[in-house]
Design an enzyme around this catalytic site. Structure first.
Site, short mmCIF file in Angstrom:
data_model
loop_
_atom_site.label_atom_id
_atom_site.label_comp_id
_atom_site.label_asym_id
_atom_site.label_seq_id
_atom_site.Cartn_x
_atom_site.Cartn_y
_atom_site.Cartn_z
N CYS A 48 44.06 29.63 44.73
CA CYS A 48 42.99 29.07 44.15
C CYS A 48 42.24 30.58 43.35
O CYS A 48 41.43 30.89 44.17
CB CYS A 48 42.00 28.34 44.95
SG CYS A 48 40.41 27.95 43.90
N CYS B 128 38.34 30.18 43.58
CA CYS B 128 38.02 30.45 44.66
C CYS B 128 37.67 31.78 45.12
O CYS B 128 36.69 32.39 45.72
CB CYS B 128 38.57 29.76 45.85
SG CYS B 128 39.22 28.25 45.35
N ASP B 129 38.88 32.69 45.14
CA ASP B 129 38.57 33.82 45.51
C ASP B 129 39.15 35.06 44.77
O ASP B 129 39.31 36.17 44.94
CB ASP B 129 39.52 34.02 46.93
CG ASP B 129 40.96 33.62 46.50
OD1 ASP B 129 41.34 33.67 45.31
OD2 ASP B 129 41.52 33.34 47.56
#
Ligand code: NAP
Length: 334
Positions: free
Chosen positions: A133, A136-137
């Protein structure tokens, strides 16, 4: 807890089913599961959902859907279903907190999860440089080099997002041709931070407690090499989340639940929509469309059940205990 409609999954399919059944006053219960909003919440920019000419974030899109469904009386539960007994109606669903939820009808919208490479190092280094993801990061890879694996829309979409942070992105693809949409290909080829490694697979992710590199193998020459990197993002497709329904609903050879084209499974009262059934389109808009179909099927199914129940109630007394002749005659004439 008895419910007229329970929807497992809170992506575009589940939330659209919720919207339709809520507007029919059925008070649906949505079990949001591990990833509220579904997989699309990990997509940074959704450019192909109609109605958003300036693009919309995946999270924002499903959050709007959630609010719309809630407005008409949808209830939400932030738990995970760990067991689904579909052998009789009402269906019994067990949550991870041990709660049993009874459902007169069920919409399965459990979506799909990222497919894993299944190579050494992948599991050990998950969340230590291996991620599925970018939204997300991606931030944590500021000024670093990352490797993205895959040639589909996810790899390019997420890869392009990562170029906001990283110093260099190496896209490793097993063929010499991408399958992503032309518009994404064009942007990727034009991006100076992206370098392509064709006809190559990653055979191992290297590092002890964080990612240090990958081992590559050329599918053309068989030659092996290592490439230092700080992060690895495999985007090699998805697998449908079907585990709860194995042995209860037919599943095809790729793992998708089988429905009849009207979202109906062979079990009356159980419907399925979105990425858990769709092996062709797999788009947010098609998931929402199928969610609408499933919602309408639920409404028709419950109406029919109610009609049968009313009919049975009218007939039952006559069968169970003889009524006075006069009353029976009126019923027959009706
Ligand atoms: P996908 O389209 O199935 O692409 C998977 C990619 O991974 C392919 O390029 C495939 O290679 C490669 N691959 C598969 N198994 C592999 C393996 N074991 N090792 C190395 N490479 C492997 O999956 P996706 O990109 O996740 O997209 C899924 C669906 O979501 C698609 O319908 C897509 O259109 C949709 N989506 C849309 C958007 C958007 O519109 N912006 C964004 C994300 C996803 P081959 O090409 O050789 O088969």
């Amino acid at each position: 807890m008895q419910n007229k409609v329970v929807i497992i999954g809170s992506g575009p399919a589940g939330l659209t089913s919720a919207l339709y059944t809520a507007r029919a006053n059925l008070g649906p219960l949505v079990i949001r599961g591990l990833q509220p909003g579904g997989l699309i919440t990990t997509t940074n920019e959704v450019e192909n959902f109609p109605g958003f000419p300036e693009t919309v974030g995946g999270f924002e899109l499903t959050e709007r859907m959630r609010q719309q469904a809630e407005r008409f009386g949808t209830r939400f539960l932030d738990e995970l279903i760990i067991k689904a007994d579909l052998s009789q109606r009402p269906f019994a669903l067990t949550t991870d907190s041990g709660q049993t939820i009874m459902a007169e009808s069920l919409v399965i919208a459990t979506g799909a999860s990222p497919r894993k490479l299944g190579i050494p190092g992948e599991e050990r280094l998950a969340n230590r440089g291996v991620s599925y993801c970018a939204t997300c990061d991606g931030f944590f890879f500021r000024n670093k080099r990352v490797v993205v694996i895959g040639g589909g829309n996810s790899a390019l979409d997420e890869g392009l997002f990562l170029t906001r942070f990283v110093s260099e992105l190496i896209l490793v693809h097993r063929r010499d041709e991408l399958r992503a949409d032309p518009i994404l290909q064009e942007r990727a080829f034009d991006n100076p931070k992206i370098r392509f490694v064709w006809n190559t697979v990653v055979t191992e992710i290297l590092g002890e407690d964080k990612v240090m590199g990958v081992r590559l193998k050329s599918l053309k020459t068989g030659e092996e090499s290592t490439l230092p990197t700080d992060g690895v993002y495999p985007y090699i497709g998805h697998i449908p989340n079907n585990v709860l329904f194995k042995g209860q609903i037919p599943i095809d050879e790729s793992g998708y639940l089988v429905t009849d084209g009207r979202t109906r499974t062979p079990i009356p009262g159980v419907f399925a929509a979105g990425d858990v059934v769709d092996h062709v389109y797999r788009q947010a808009i098609t998931a929402a469309g199928q969610g609408c179909m499933a919602g309408m099927e639920v409404i028709w199914f419950l109406d029919e059940q109610e009609h049968f129940a009313k009919k049975a109630k009218l007939q039952m007394p006559a069968i169970q205990k003889p009524r006075p002749i006069q009353h029976a005659a009126i019923l027959q004439g009706a």
